[in-house]
Design a protein around this motif. Structure first.
Motif, PDB file in Angstrom:
ATOM      1  N   ARG A 152       0.838  -1.208   0.000  1.00 29.70           N
ATOM      2  CA  ARG A 152       0.000   0.000   0.000  1.00 29.70           C
ATOM      3  C   ARG A 152       0.876   1.261   0.000  1.00 29.70           C
ATOM      4  O   ARG A 152       0.594   2.231  -0.696  1.00 29.70           O
ATOM      5  N   TRP A 153       1.956   1.240   0.797  1.00 29.75           N
ATOM      6  CA  TRP A 153       2.873   2.373   0.855  1.00 29.75           C
ATOM      7  C   TRP A 153       3.493   2.622  -0.525  1.00 29.75           C
ATOM      8  O   TRP A 153       3.549   3.763  -0.997  1.00 29.75           O
ATOM      9  N   ALA A 154       3.975   1.564  -1.184  1.00 29.57           N
ATOM     10  CA  ALA A 154       4.606   1.685  -2.500  1.00 29.57           C
ATOM     11  C   ALA A 154       3.607   2.188  -3.539  1.00 29.57           C
ATOM     12  O   ALA A 154       3.938   3.052  -4.362  1.00 29.57           O
ATOM     13  N   GLU A 155       2.409   1.654  -3.513  1.00 28.20           N
ATOM     14  CA  GLU A 155       1.387   2.097  -4.463  1.00 28.20           C
ATOM     15  C   GLU A 155       1.036   3.566  -4.245  1.00 28.20           C
ATOM     16  O   GLU A 155       0.853   4.324  -5.203  1.00 28.20           O
ATOM     17  N   ALA A 156       0.963   4.000  -2.989  1.00 22.90           N
ATOM     18  CA  ALA A 156       0.643   5.394  -2.686  1.00 22.90           C
ATOM     19  C   ALA A 156       1.775   6.328  -3.118  1.00 22.90           C
ATOM     20  O   ALA A 156       1.525   7.445  -3.578  1.00 22.90           O
ATOM     21  N   LYS A 157       3.025   5.895  -2.979  1.00 24.17           N
ATOM     22  CA  LYS A 157       4.170   6.709  -3.397  1.00 24.17           C
ATOM     23  C   LYS A 157       4.196   6.890  -4.909  1.00 24.17           C
ATOM     24  O   LYS A 157       4.599   7.942  -5.398  1.00 24.17           O
ATOM     25  N   GLY A 158       3.826   5.843  -5.633  1.00 27.41           N
ATOM     26  CA  GLY A 158       3.916   5.875  -7.089  1.00 27.41           C
ATOM     27  C   GLY A 158       5.361   5.739  -7.539  1.00 27.41           C
ATOM     28  O   GLY A 158       6.294   5.822  -6.737  1.00 27.41           O
ATOM     29  N   GLU A 159       5.556   5.549  -8.843  1.00 32.00           N
ATOM     30  CA  GLU A 159       6.898   5.288  -9.366  1.00 32.00           C
ATOM     31  C   GLU A 159       7.857   6.457  -9.112  1.00 32.00           C
ATOM     32  O   GLU A 159       8.989   6.254  -8.685  1.00 32.00           O
ATOM     33  N   GLU A 160       7.413   7.673  -9.335  1.00 28.65           N
ATOM     34  CA  GLU A 160       8.299   8.826  -9.120  1.00 28.65           C
ATOM     35  C   GLU A 160       8.634   9.003  -7.639  1.00 28.65           C
ATOM     36  O   GLU A 160       9.769   9.330  -7.283  1.00 28.65           O
ATOM     37  N   GLY A 161       7.648   8.804  -6.774  1.00 25.93           N
ATOM     38  CA  GLY A 161       7.889   8.905  -5.338  1.00 25.93           C
ATOM     39  C   GLY A 161       8.855   7.841  -4.858  1.00 25.93           C
ATOM     40  O   GLY A 161       9.712   8.107  -4.000  1.00 25.93           O
ATOM     41  N   LEU A 162       8.735   6.633  -5.406  1.00 27.66           N
ATOM     42  CA  LEU A 162       9.665   5.551  -5.048  1.00 27.66           C
ATOM     43  C   LEU A 162      11.074   5.865  -5.526  1.00 27.66           C
ATOM     44  O   LEU A 162      12.048   5.622  -4.816  1.00 27.66           O
ATOM     45  N   ARG A 163      11.193   6.419  -6.719  1.00 26.86           N
ATOM     46  CA  ARG A 163      12.516   6.789  -7.239  1.00 26.86           C
ATOM     47  C   ARG A 163      13.188   7.805  -6.309  1.00 26.86           C
ATOM     48  O   ARG A 163      14.364   7.671  -5.970  1.00 26.86           O
ATOM     49  N   ALA A 164      12.432   8.802  -5.906  1.00 27.58           N
ATOM     50  CA  ALA A 164      12.985   9.830  -5.011  1.00 27.58           C
ATOM     51  C   ALA A 164      13.353   9.228  -3.658  1.00 27.58           C
ATOM     52  O   ALA A 164      14.420   9.532  -3.105  1.00 27.58           O
ATOM     53  N   TYR A 165      12.506   8.366  -3.138  1.00 31.16           N
ATOM     54  CA  TYR A 165      12.775   7.732  -1.843  1.00 31.16           C
ATOM     55  C   TYR A 165      14.046   6.878  -1.917  1.00 31.16           C
ATOM     56  O   TYR A 165      14.908   6.961  -1.050  1.00 31.16           O
ATOM     57  N   ARG A 166      14.140   6.048  -2.963  1.00 34.03           N
ATOM     58  CA  ARG A 166      15.316   5.186  -3.098  1.00 34.03           C
ATOM     59  C   ARG A 166      16.583   6.005  -3.296  1.00 34.03           C
ATOM     60  O   ARG A 166      17.642   5.659  -2.768  1.00 34.03           O
ATOM     61  N   ALA A 167      16.500   7.099  -4.054  1.00 33.50           N
ATOM     62  CA  ALA A 167      17.672   7.962  -4.245  1.00 33.50           C
ATOM     63  C   ALA A 167      18.146   8.534  -2.912  1.00 33.50           C
ATOM     64  O   ALA A 167      19.347   8.650  -2.668  1.00 33.50           O
ATOM     65  N   GLU A 168      17.194   8.864  -2.039  1.00 30.10           N
ATOM     66  CA  GLU A 168      17.541   9.431  -0.737  1.00 30.10           C
ATOM     67  C   GLU A 168      17.990   8.380   0.267  1.00 30.10           C
ATOM     68  O   GLU A 168      18.960   8.573   0.995  1.00 30.10           O
ATOM     69  N   LYS A 169      17.316   7.239   0.303  1.00 28.28           N
ATOM     70  CA  LYS A 169      17.510   6.266   1.385  1.00 28.28           C
ATOM     71  C   LYS A 169      18.334   5.032   1.015  1.00 28.28           C
ATOM     72  O   LYS A 169      18.801   4.333   1.904  1.00 28.28           O
ATOM     73  N   ASN A 170      18.496   4.729  -0.283  1.00 28.46           N
ATOM     74  CA  ASN A 170      19.079   3.447  -0.669  1.00 28.46           C
ATOM     75  C   ASN A 170      20.408   3.535  -1.411  1.00 28.46           C
ATOM     76  O   ASN A 170      20.909   2.529  -1.888  1.00 28.46           O
ATOM     77  N   ALA A 171      21.000   4.712  -1.508  1.00 32.56           N
ATOM     78  CA  ALA A 171      22.257   4.857  -2.252  1.00 32.56           C
ATOM     79  C   ALA A 171      23.476   4.418  -1.455  1.00 32.56           C
ATOM     80  O   ALA A 171      24.459   3.942  -2.028  1.00 32.56           O
TER      81      ALA A 171
END
Length: 184
Positions: A152-171
């Motif tokens: 549900r969290w991933a679906e609510a973020k959407g693809e662009e939101g997930l990209r931004a989150y991963r860029a911030e948290k997963n690098a």
């Protein structure tokens, strides 16, 4: 009581298929040891000496950083019901990043080409040792079900939101190690 095997045979493959949770263990020189629980919904036995799991977006990416730095990776499963047993799969990990041919082939083979919500990479383990131990002290638990919160969290973020989150948290890892992660 521990027994060692060169590969995952049918009995152990069936054991893996009947579990609901597994744990990854990894570290790199000078880093903290990371242990992460994961649902077996996305764990797949690809061969007698290879397993892989679809890694979903999370608040960190320690396993990927450790695999990139060192490669050593252990997966552990243990029976929380039925006959007691602990299974450890030791070996070298590798990461198939989103947008790579290996990532697409994995999704084609196991998910009909569809990318589940929040998917970020594939963690593969080339196994060099399979070990079982008794598991007599592992407590009994009942599996109630899977949580749908991450989907549900991933679906609510959407693809662009997930990209931004991963860029911030997963690098990088919590110890500053690069994960190698990139979004295509």
């Amino acid at each position: 009581m521990a027994k060692q095997f060169r590969e995952i045979g049918d009995t152990l493959k069936n054991f893996i298929a009947s579990q609901k949770i597994f744990f990854t263990g990894s570290a790199a020189s000078g880093s903290r040891v990371n242990i992460s629980p994961r649902s077996t919904d996305h764990l797949h036995v690809l061969g007698p000496n290879e397993v892989a799991y679809l890694d979903l977006t999370g608040s960190g990416s320690e396993t990927a950083a450790h695999v990139k730095a060192d490669g050593a990776l252990t997966l552990m499963l243990c029976a929380f019901d039925g006959t007691p047993m602990i299974l450890r799969l030791y070996g070298k990990g590798r990461i198939a990043l989103r947008g790579t041919p290996a990532y697409a082939a994995f999704l084609d083979r196991l998910y009909g080409g569809a990318e589940p919500p929040g998917a970020r990479q594939i963690v593969c383990l080339d196994i060099d040792l399979v070990q079982t131990s008794c598991g007599f002290a592992v407590p009994l638990f009942d599996h109630v079900g899977e949580r749908s919160v991450l989907d549900r969290w991933a679906e609510a973020k959407g693809e662009e939101g997930l990209r931004a989150y991963r860029a911030e948290k997963n690098a990088v890892s919590i110890d500053g190690l690069p994960t190698g992660f990139r979004d295509p």
